[in-house]
Design a protein around this motif. Structure first.
Motif, short mmCIF file in Angstrom:
data_model
loop_
_atom_site.label_atom_id
_atom_site.label_comp_id
_atom_site.label_asym_id
_atom_site.label_seq_id
_atom_site.Cartn_x
_atom_site.Cartn_y
_atom_site.Cartn_z
N PHE A 69 0.83 -1.20 0.00
CA PHE A 69 0.00 0.00 0.00
C PHE A 69 0.87 1.26 0.00
CE2 PHE A 69 -2.47 3.13 2.55
CZ PHE A 69 -3.56 3.28 1.72
N ALA A 70 1.91 1.27 0.85
CA ALA A 70 2.82 2.42 0.92
C ALA A 70 3.60 2.58 -0.38
CB ALA A 70 3.78 2.27 2.09
N GLU A 71 4.05 1.47 -0.95
CA GLU A 71 4.77 1.54 -2.23
C GLU A 71 3.87 2.11 -3.32
OE1 GLU A 71 5.97 -2.53 -2.68
OE2 GLU A 71 7.68 -2.30 -1.30
N ALA A 72 2.61 1.68 -3.34
CA ALA A 72 1.67 2.20 -4.34
C ALA A 72 1.44 3.69 -4.13
CB ALA A 72 0.35 1.44 -4.27
N GLY A 73 1.45 4.13 -2.87
CA GLY A 73 1.24 5.54 -2.57
C GLY A 73 2.36 6.44 -3.01
N THR A 74 3.52 5.86 -3.32
CA THR A 74 4.66 6.67 -3.76
C THR A 74 4.90 6.54 -5.26
OG1 THR A 74 6.24 4.91 -3.21
CG2 THR A 74 5.78 6.53 -1.49
N THR A 75 3.93 6.00 -5.98
CA THR A 75 4.06 5.81 -7.42
C THR A 75 4.34 7.13 -8.13
OG1 THR A 75 2.56 3.94 -7.32
CG2 THR A 75 2.92 4.93 -9.48
N TYR A 76 3.58 8.16 -7.77
CA TYR A 76 3.73 9.48 -8.38
C TYR A 76 3.95 10.52 -7.28
CZ TYR A 76 1.26 7.11 -12.20
OH TYR A 76 0.87 6.23 -13.17
N ARG A 77 4.79 11.49 -7.56
CA ARG A 77 5.02 12.58 -6.61
C ARG A 77 3.68 13.29 -6.34
NH1 ARG A 77 8.59 14.73 -9.31
NH2 ARG A 77 7.52 16.53 -10.15
N GLY A 78 3.38 13.49 -5.08
CA GLY A 78 2.14 14.16 -4.69
C GLY A 78 0.97 13.22 -4.47
N GLY A 106 16.94 1.29 1.44
CA GLY A 106 15.64 0.84 1.91
C GLY A 106 15.02 1.75 2.95
N ARG A 107 15.10 3.07 2.75
CA ARG A 107 14.54 4.03 3.70
C ARG A 107 13.06 3.76 3.95
NH1 ARG A 107 14.10 8.01 0.67
NH2 ARG A 107 16.28 8.49 0.52
N LEU A 108 12.31 3.50 2.91
CA LEU A 108 10.88 3.25 3.08
C LEU A 108 10.67 2.02 3.95
CD1 LEU A 108 7.96 4.02 2.43
CD2 LEU A 108 8.14 2.65 0.35
N ASP A 109 11.42 0.95 3.68
CA ASP A 109 11.29 -0.26 4.49
C ASP A 109 11.65 0.02 5.95
OD1 ASP A 109 10.32 -1.99 2.60
OD2 ASP A 109 12.28 -2.78 2.05
N ARG A 110 12.69 0.80 6.17
CA ARG A 110 13.11 1.11 7.55
C ARG A 110 12.02 1.91 8.27
NH1 ARG A 110 15.53 0.98 12.13
NH2 ARG A 110 16.56 2.82 12.95
N ALA A 137 6.88 11.15 3.81
CA ALA A 137 8.24 11.47 4.25
C ALA A 137 9.26 10.86 3.30
CB ALA A 137 8.47 10.96 5.68
N HIS A 138 9.01 9.66 2.87
CA HIS A 138 9.90 9.00 1.90
C HIS A 138 9.91 9.78 0.58
CE1 HIS A 138 11.82 5.93 -0.49
NE2 HIS A 138 10.78 5.93 -1.30
N GLU A 139 8.74 10.19 0.14
CA GLU A 139 8.62 10.93 -1.12
C GLU A 139 9.38 12.25 -1.06
OE1 GLU A 139 5.02 13.51 -2.72
OE2 GLU A 139 4.55 11.39 -2.76
N GLN A 140 9.38 12.91 0.08
CA GLN A 140 10.01 14.22 0.21
C GLN A 140 11.53 14.16 0.11
OE1 GLN A 140 7.99 16.94 0.05
NE2 GLN A 140 6.60 15.23 -0.24
N ALA A 141 12.12 13.01 0.42
CA ALA A 141 13.58 12.88 0.36
C ALA A 141 14.08 13.06 -1.07
CB ALA A 141 14.01 11.54 0.92
N ARG A 142 13.30 12.63 -2.06
CA ARG A 142 13.60 12.82 -3.49
C ARG A 142 15.00 12.35 -3.89
NH1 ARG A 142 10.14 17.57 -5.83
NH2 ARG A 142 8.61 17.69 -4.21
#
Length: 193
Positions: free
Chosen positions: A98-107, A177-181, A166-171
């Protein structure tokens, strides 16, 4: 003539326009995020902005059409995970997807988060079945006493959206594996007792 209760099939040219719009919207969202210019999407598809709005009256309607298949897959995955031996592991596995899908596109995380409260959004209905399936995983994990009982589904989704945002903002690329952490830390906090 019919009684008006059956929809006429879409003309072939209208179907092609719709598919081109979806293809170009995916490309624009990949490049510029979900706030990409709809005028650019229409131009890239070779149609006018009026044609885009005839097919997709709002940005959310276009985004929902682009994401619908992904939401359907996430819902089906949640239902399949209901049979997993460990309710907590099933919930964690699904929330990671679910989180991975949420980061598919910026915003996208902000757009999806907003739909939790806005029942008028075109995204809300599409997200609702996926969220209901995820909520079933949460309830199962709570009943097994593997996940804290005082957590609501809205709170859980808000937390996961927060991690994804938060993961998305790092760009930056995420080789470590920041998202996994971040998700791991969140999941540790969900444990009962």
């Amino acid at each position: 003539m019919g009684d008006g209760t059956t929809a006429r099939p879409m003309r072939a040219d209208a179907r092609r326009n719709r598919e081109r719009l979806l293809t170009e919207a995916r490309a624009a969202f990949d490049q510029d995020g979900v706030s990409a210019s709809l005028e650019d999407v229409a131009a890239r598809a070779g149609v006018g902005i009026g044609t885009l709005y005839r097919h997709f009256p709002t940005r959310d309607a276009l985004l929902e059409a682009v994401l619908r298949e992904r939401f359907d897959v996430l819902g089906a995955e949640a239902h399949a995970l209901l049979g997993h031996d460990s309710p907590r592991e099933a919930l964690v596995a699904w929330l990671r997807r679910f989180a991975e899908a949420g980061t598919t596109y910026r915003g996208l995380t902000a757009a999806l988060s907003a739909t939790l409260q806005d029942e008028t959004s075109a995204l809300h209905a599409s997200c609702a079945s996926m969220r209901t399936a995820g909520e079933a995983l949460l309830i199962r994990a709570q009943r097994s006493a593997e996940v804290r009982a005082d957590l609501t589904a809205v709170e859980l989704f808000t937390l996961v959206f927060g991690v994804a945002w938060a993961h998305e903002q790092a760009r930056r690329p995420d080789p470590g594996g920041r998202l996994d952490r971040l998700l791991g830390l969140l999941f540790d906090g969900l444990s009962a007792g």
